[in-house]
Design a protein around this motif. Structure first.
Motif, PDB file in Angstrom:
ATOM      1  N   HIS A   1       0.821  -1.212   0.000  1.00 35.67           N
ATOM      2  CA  HIS A   1       0.000   0.000   0.000  1.00 35.67           C
ATOM      3  C   HIS A   1       0.860   1.269   0.000  1.00 35.67           C
ATOM      4  N   ASN A   2       2.018   1.215   0.635  1.00 32.65           N
ATOM      5  CA  ASN A   2       2.938   2.359   0.549  1.00 32.65           C
ATOM      6  C   ASN A   2       3.417   2.557  -0.886  1.00 32.65           C
ATOM      7  N   MET A   3       3.697   1.442  -1.565  1.00 28.82           N
ATOM      8  CA  MET A   3       4.108   1.535  -2.965  1.00 28.82           C
ATOM      9  C   MET A   3       2.994   2.167  -3.796  1.00 28.82           C
ATOM     10  N   LEU A   4       1.746   1.724  -3.591  1.00 22.85           N
ATOM     11  CA  LEU A   4       0.621   2.280  -4.355  1.00 22.85           C
ATOM     12  C   LEU A   4       0.483   3.778  -4.099  1.00 22.85           C
ATOM     13  N   ASN A   5       0.660   4.205  -2.843  1.00 23.29           N
ATOM     14  CA  ASN A   5       0.642   5.638  -2.519  1.00 23.29           C
ATOM     15  C   ASN A   5       1.641   6.400  -3.377  1.00 23.29           C
ATOM     16  N   GLN A   6       2.874   5.917  -3.371  1.00 22.07           N
ATOM     17  CA  GLN A   6       3.945   6.610  -4.092  1.00 22.07           C
ATOM     18  C   GLN A   6       3.705   6.599  -5.600  1.00 22.07           C
ATOM     19  N   VAL A   7       3.249   5.444  -6.119  1.00 21.36           N
ATOM     20  CA  VAL A   7       2.985   5.334  -7.563  1.00 21.36           C
ATOM     21  C   VAL A   7       1.909   6.335  -7.975  1.00 21.36           C
ATOM     22  N   LEU A   8       0.813   6.390  -7.217  1.00 23.31           N
ATOM     23  CA  LEU A   8      -0.296   7.274  -7.584  1.00 23.31           C
ATOM     24  C   LEU A   8       0.090   8.749  -7.443  1.00 23.31           C
ATOM     25  N   ASP A   9       0.841   9.086  -6.404  1.00 25.16           N
ATOM     26  CA  ASP A   9       1.309  10.475  -6.244  1.00 25.16           C
ATOM     27  C   ASP A   9       2.193  10.874  -7.428  1.00 25.16           C
ATOM     28  N   ASP A  10       3.104   9.975  -7.806  1.00 18.97           N
ATOM     29  CA  ASP A  10       4.023  10.260  -8.901  1.00 18.97           C
ATOM     30  C   ASP A  10       3.260  10.373 -10.228  1.00 18.97           C
ATOM     31  N   PHE A  11       2.341   9.439 -10.463  1.00 23.87           N
ATOM     32  CA  PHE A  11       1.550   9.450 -11.701  1.00 23.87           C
ATOM     33  C   PHE A  11       0.745  10.746 -11.797  1.00 23.87           C
ATOM     34  N   ALA A  12       0.082  11.122 -10.696  1.00 21.16           N
ATOM     35  CA  ALA A  12      -0.754  12.336 -10.692  1.00 21.16           C
ATOM     36  C   ALA A  12       0.086  13.592 -10.918  1.00 21.16           C
ATOM     37  N   ALA A  13       1.332  13.582 -10.441  1.00 19.81           N
ATOM     38  CA  ALA A  13       2.211  14.733 -10.624  1.00 19.81           C
ATOM     39  C   ALA A  13       2.686  14.843 -12.081  1.00 19.81           C
ATOM     40  N   LYS A  14       2.781  13.721 -12.782  1.00 16.74           N
ATOM     41  CA  LYS A  14       3.353  13.723 -14.135  1.00 16.74           C
ATOM     42  C   LYS A  14       2.320  13.646 -15.254  1.00 16.74           C
ATOM     43  N   VAL A  15       1.124  13.144 -14.953  1.00 23.49           N
ATOM     44  CA  VAL A  15       0.095  13.009 -15.988  1.00 23.49           C
ATOM     45  C   VAL A  15      -1.127  13.823 -15.563  1.00 23.49           C
ATOM     46  N   PRO A  16      -1.432  14.915 -16.257  1.00 25.96           N
ATOM     47  CA  PRO A  16      -2.565  15.770 -15.864  1.00 25.96           C
ATOM     48  C   PRO A  16      -3.887  14.996 -15.844  1.00 25.96           C
ATOM     49  N   SER A  17      -4.737  15.336 -14.882  1.00 29.49           N
ATOM     50  CA  SER A  17      -5.969  14.565 -14.652  1.00 29.49           C
ATOM     51  C   SER A  17      -6.943  14.600 -15.823  1.00 29.49           C
ATOM     52  N   HIS A  18      -6.882  15.614 -16.692  1.00 27.88           N
ATOM     53  CA  HIS A  18      -7.818  15.633 -17.816  1.00 27.88           C
ATOM     54  C   HIS A  18      -7.518  14.520 -18.832  1.00 27.88           C
ATOM     55  N   PHE A  19      -6.315  13.925 -18.758  1.00 24.32           N
ATOM     56  CA  PHE A  19      -5.992  12.790 -19.627  1.00 24.32           C
ATOM     57  C   PHE A  19      -6.613  11.484 -19.140  1.00 24.32           C
ATOM     58  N   TRP A  20      -6.845  11.372 -17.828  1.00 23.38           N
ATOM     59  CA  TRP A  20      -7.204  10.073 -17.258  1.00 23.38           C
ATOM     60  C   TRP A  20      -8.444   9.430 -17.881  1.00 23.38           C
ATOM     61  N   PRO A  21      -9.569  10.155 -17.996  1.00 23.37           N
ATOM     62  CA  PRO A  21     -10.761   9.460 -18.505  1.00 23.37           C
ATOM     63  C   PRO A  21     -10.718   9.176 -20.007  1.00 23.37           C
TER      64      PRO A  21
ATOM     65  N   ALA B   1      -0.996   5.806 -25.095  1.00 23.20           N
ATOM     66  CA  ALA B   1      -0.741   7.228 -25.356  1.00 23.20           C
ATOM     67  C   ALA B   1      -0.345   8.006 -24.101  1.00 23.20           C
ATOM     68  N   ILE B   2      -0.399   7.384 -22.947  1.00 22.80           N
ATOM     69  CA  ILE B   2      -0.076   8.110 -21.708  1.00 22.80           C
ATOM     70  C   ILE B   2       1.439   8.125 -21.504  1.00 22.80           C
ATOM     71  N   PRO B   3       2.012   9.315 -21.358  1.00 16.53           N
ATOM     72  CA  PRO B   3       3.470   9.438 -21.279  1.00 16.53           C
ATOM     73  C   PRO B   3       3.995   9.174 -19.867  1.00 16.53           C
ATOM     74  N   TYR B   4       3.881   7.927 -19.435  1.00 14.39           N
ATOM     75  CA  TYR B   4       4.370   7.579 -18.090  1.00 14.39           C
ATOM     76  C   TYR B   4       5.108   6.252 -18.213  1.00 14.39           C
ATOM     77  N   THR B   5       6.410   6.272 -17.963  1.00 17.54           N
ATOM     78  CA  THR B   5       7.226   5.074 -18.223  1.00 17.54           C
ATOM     79  C   THR B   5       7.858   4.490 -16.958  1.00 17.54           C
ATOM     80  N   GLU B   6       7.458   4.979 -15.795  1.00 19.95           N
ATOM     81  CA  GLU B   6       8.157   4.594 -14.561  1.00 19.95           C
ATOM     82  C   GLU B   6       7.749   3.239 -13.973  1.00 19.95           C
ATOM     83  N   LEU B   7       6.597   2.690 -14.375  1.00 20.39           N
ATOM     84  CA  LEU B   7       6.092   1.486 -13.693  1.00 20.39           C
ATOM     85  C   LEU B   7       7.018   0.265 -13.749  1.00 20.39           C
ATOM     86  N   PRO B   8       7.647  -0.055 -14.887  1.00 20.67           N
ATOM     87  CA  PRO B   8       8.547  -1.217 -14.868  1.00 20.67           C
ATOM     88  C   PRO B   8       9.675  -1.072 -13.836  1.00 20.67           C
ATOM     89  N   ASN B   9      10.246   0.137 -13.725  1.00 21.28           N
ATOM     90  CA  ASN B   9      11.296   0.360 -12.717  1.00 21.28           C
ATOM     91  C   ASN B   9      10.749   0.252 -11.305  1.00 21.28           C
TER      92      ASN B   9
END
Length: 199
Positions: free
Chosen positions: A92-112, A118-126
Motif C-alpha cells: 500500500h505504501n508503494m501504491l501511494n507513491q505510484v499514484l502520487d508520482d503518476f498524478a504529478a506527471k500526468v494531468p488529470s484531464h488525460f485520465w478518462p 498514449a499516456i506518457p508515463y514510463t516509470e512502472l517497470p522500474n
C-alpha cells in the motif's frame, strides 16, 4: 520468495475502470501462458477497482495471490498483485507513491479519455523492479506512515468483493476485454485449480 506480479494505475469512471498504465513480471509462468495471465491480472484489477469505494484500501486474497487496491478521492486507483508473503503495508505504501508520482506527471484531464499506449508515463517497470524486495523498498517508506494508520480491509476471496449475485465465471464469459484464448485458459485453470486461476 516474495513477489510482485503486477502494478496497475487505473481510472475509476462512473460505469467502469480503465487501466491507464500497467507493468507485469510474469517470468515464473510458462511463455505461452503469460499473455492469458496478464489479461486476467488486468481484468481482475478492473473488477476490484470498480467494486472499491473512493478513499478505500483493500487487500483481497484469491488463491495464491493478494490483490491490493487503493482508490483515491480523485478516482485515480492503484492495484498491486503479489503473493501472500508480500507485506500489505509495503504494497500500500508503494501504491501511494505510484499514484502520487503518476498524478504529478500526468494531468488529470488525460485520465478518462486517453488510451494506455498514449499516456506518457514510463516509470512502472522500474517501480515494479525496485519494490520486488520489500525489505529494501520499505527503507524508502519509513517516513511515510499514513498507511499504517489507515484501515486496510482484508477480503478472503474475490467473491466477497463482487456485488450480491455476481459470479466471476459470468463476468469472464461476458467480458469483451478477454480474448477467447484467455477465456478458455480460465475455464481450464478453474477445472484443474491451477496457479493461474483467479476465480
Amino acid at each position: 520468495m516474495v513477489k510482485i506480479f503486477a502494478v496497475c494505475v487505473l481510472y475509476k469512471g462512473p460505469d467502469n475502470a480503465k487501466i491507464l498504465k500497467a507493468a507485469y513480471d510474469l517470468q515464473q509462468f510458462g511463455f505461452f501462458q503469460r499473455g492469458s495471465v496478464q489479461e486476467f491480472m488486468g481484468f481482475t484489477s478492473k473488477i476490484i477497482t470498480e467494486r472499491s469505494n473512493e478513499c478505500a484500501r483493500q487487500s483481497v486474497k484469491e488463491q495464491e495471490y493478494m490483490c491490493h487496491v487503493y482508490v483515491r478521492l480523485d478516482n485515480l486507483a492503484g492495484v498491486a498483485i503479489t503473493d501472500h508473503e508480500y507485506p500489505y503495508r509495503v504494497a500500500h505504501n508503494m501504491l501511494n507513491q505510484v499514484l502520487d508520482d503518476f498524478a504529478a506527471k500526468v494531468p488529470s484531464h488525460f485520465w478518462p479519455i486517453t488510451e494506455e499506449s498514449a499516456i506518457p508515463y514510463t516509470e512502472l517497470p522500474n517501480t515494479l523492479a525496485k519494490w520486488q524486495n520489500p525489505r529494501e523498498a520499505d527503507a524508502l517508506t519509513k517516513v511515510q506512515e499514513e498507511v499504517e494508520e489507515t484501515k486496510i480491509i482484508l477480503h478472503k476471496t474475490i467473491s466477497s468483493v463482487l456485488e450480491r449475485g455476481e459470479k466471476l465465471d459470468d463476468l469472464v464469459s461476458k467480458s469483451e476485454n478477454l480474448s477467447l484464448q484467455s477465456k478458455t485458459f480460465y475455464k481450464t485453470a478453474r477445472k484443474t485449480n491451477s496457479c493461474c486461476s483467479f476465480g
